[in-house]
Write an enzyme that holds these catalytic residues in place. Structure first.
Site, PDB file in Angstrom:
ATOM      1  N   SER A 186     -36.311   1.452  -1.005  1.00  0.00           N
ATOM      2  CA  SER A 186     -35.920   1.462   0.415  1.00  0.00           C
ATOM      3  C   SER A 186     -37.024   1.988   1.318  1.00  0.00           C
ATOM      4  O   SER A 186     -36.790   2.775   2.237  1.00  0.00           O
ATOM      5  CB  SER A 186     -34.644   2.297   0.603  1.00  0.00           C
ATOM      6  OG  SER A 186     -34.006   1.988   1.812  1.00  0.00           O
ATOM      7  N   SER A 190     -30.156   2.025   5.956  1.00  0.00           N
ATOM      8  CA  SER A 190     -31.059   1.112   5.231  1.00  0.00           C
ATOM      9  C   SER A 190     -30.389  -0.145   4.690  1.00  0.00           C
ATOM     10  O   SER A 190     -31.083  -1.005   4.129  1.00  0.00           O
ATOM     11  CB  SER A 190     -31.756   1.859   4.098  1.00  0.00           C
ATOM     12  OG  SER A 190     -32.793   2.666   4.610  1.00  0.00           O
ATOM     13  N   LYS A 192     -32.001  -3.412   5.695  1.00  0.00           N
ATOM     14  CA  LYS A 192     -33.085  -4.128   5.007  1.00  0.00           C
ATOM     15  C   LYS A 192     -32.624  -5.438   4.385  1.00  0.00           C
ATOM     16  O   LYS A 192     -33.455  -6.292   4.048  1.00  0.00           O
ATOM     17  CB  LYS A 192     -33.722  -3.215   3.965  1.00  0.00           C
ATOM     18  CG  LYS A 192     -34.446  -2.006   4.578  1.00  0.00           C
ATOM     19  CD  LYS A 192     -35.097  -1.144   3.517  1.00  0.00           C
ATOM     20  CE  LYS A 192     -35.864   0.020   4.116  1.00  0.00           C
ATOM     21  NZ  LYS A 192     -35.003   1.077   4.679  1.00  0.00           N
TER      22      LYS A 192
END
EC number: 3.4.16.4
Length: 432
Positions: A131, A67, A70
């Site tokens: 997230s 993640s 992102k």
């Protein structure tokens, strides 16, 4: 029995101690605290402004970033908002595939409904705070129209930013298989995004320079999503180093930036902290991650951050503390000009080093050179080139750059041009 030390042994010991002390006083960057011995596969620490590298461990190795992806996705979103192509209050429709992903209990999400619309701001906050994989996928659709077109945008953006290690297959960092219908049928289900720690640090540095307001979101421990609506969710951060969280430490006021977790990635974290006005970025990759909430990546990050502040001292360069007074101006009214760094800048040196060990070499920009010197006339505060800095005769490493640390410099005063009689005389003298 009494042992008597020989004069020769005493001399050797004295000589060793003398050399050791001189090394501490005058040596290079080896005169730091002992290595932090991080229990991670890869790590890096850099100054957030200049990119000066303060610590490295396998930082060129490409590893799954999960993640932390992102950061690239939201950077693109922020670019489009700045360009007026996207707006914070713009309503984003949710596709059935993204709505289905948002209900996957094995993925981090906030629940989204296909018959609802959510604002860009809501989806952006969900992407960074908790997230949410489906939320950032929805933003990707809003930006590019489809998941694959957004992945293509991410790939081209990575190239533009010179993130040469980047391998991107999903907008959120989940595996291609976890993306389901949003993934690629021609790509292995286990394929996932990878990048080096250095490139993650470089991306983070670019985001913090371009959009420092991202910290207003990443510093939040909790926030409501769709409050009062059908998808109302109290979001909780995964960053356990924020104030009020279990891994918070008062001397490290961490305010970002992004976690990342997957089976292949282990525990990842790109953190940033501003202590006494000096911000650093740290990246740790593939720390232990035995179960959800495993604090290992934060423990390793804290160890790294504390090591940096214990090992280095910041030297501030500005118009008061740093002036270059011998910039030649062959056709100026005065033959020399003064310059300084374009903006106040921190350079880190070892705790046992002196700022006198910093050496500087000016490299004028091509548009500002004239007869092997600075051209005239020029106004005050004109950026004229760069100064290359070394420490104790050694290069200072900087992410994204070869050679030594290079900083832009500007003129301190107006530079006036000599009259034509003086210029002609100087040209004549130069013939001899």
């Amino acid at each position: 029995m009494t042992t008597v030390k020989s004069p020769r042994n005493s001399l050797h010991i004295g000589l060793f101690l003398c050399i050791f002390m001189m090394t501490l006083m005058f040596g290079g960057l080896t005169a730091k605290a002992a290595s932090p011995n991080l229990q991670v596969k890869s790590a890096i620490a850099v100054d957030a402004q200049t990119g000066q590298i303060l610590y490295q461990k396998n930082d060129q190795q490409k590893l799954p970033i999960a993640s932390m992806t992102k950061l690239l996705s939201t950077y693109i979103v922020l670019n489009d908002i700045k360009a007026g192509k996207l707006h914070w209050n713009q309503q984003v429709a949710i596709s059935p595939e993204i709505a289905k992903m948002s209900r996957n209990a094995n993925l981090t999400n906030v629940p989204l409904s296909a018959n609802r619309k959510y604002t860009v701001r809501e989806l952006y906050q969900a992407s960074l705070i908790t997230s949410a994989n489906a939320a950032v996928s929805a933003l990707g659709n809003a930006v590019s129209g489809s998941p694959h077109q957004f992945v293509n945008r991410m790939r081209s953006t990575a190239k533009q930013l010179h993130l040469n290690s980047a391998h991107i297959v999903t907008a959120s960092g989940i595996t291609n298989g976890q993306a389901g219908q949003l993934g690629y049928s021609s790509v292995s289900k286990s394929d996932e995004n990878t990048m080096s720690a250095e490139d993650v640090a470089r991306l983070s540095q670019i985001i913090l320079k371009t959009y420092p307001e991202i910290l207003q979101t990443t510093r939040l421990s909790t926030a409501w999503f769709d409050k009062g609506g059908s998808s109302q969710t109290l979001m909780h951060t995964w960053n356990l180093m924020l104030k009020g969280q279990s891994q918070y430490q008062a001397n490290l006021p961490v305010d970002g930036l992004k976690t990342g977790t997957s089976t292949a990635a282990g525990g990842n974290f790109v953190g940033t902290v501003n202590r006494d006005g000096h911000r650093i970025i740290t990246v740790v990759m593939h720390a232990q991650n035995k179960k959800s909430g495993d604090p290992a990546r934060f423990i390793q990050t804290r160890k790294l951050m504390n090591w940096v502040y214990a090992s280095y001292q910041p030297v501030i360069l500005n118009a008061q503390t740093f002036q270059i007074g011998n910039v030649k101006v062959p056709m100026g009214k005065s033959l020399n000009a003064e310059a300084t760094v374009a903006k106040p800048t921190t350079v880190w040196i070892g705790k046992n080093q002196s700022r006198k060990q910093l050496k500087f070499r000016v490299a004028l920009g091509a548009d500002y050179r004239e007869k092997d010197g600075l051209k005239a006339p020029l106004a005050t505060n004109t950026t004229i080139g760069n100064v290359k800095i070394t420490l104790g005769g050694q290069s200072i490493s900087q992410i994204g750059q070869s050679g030594t640390l290079s900083l832009p410099i500007k003129t301190l005063n107006d530079i006036k041009r000599a009259n034509w009689i003086v210029r002609t005389w100087r040209d004549f003298l130069s013939l001899f």
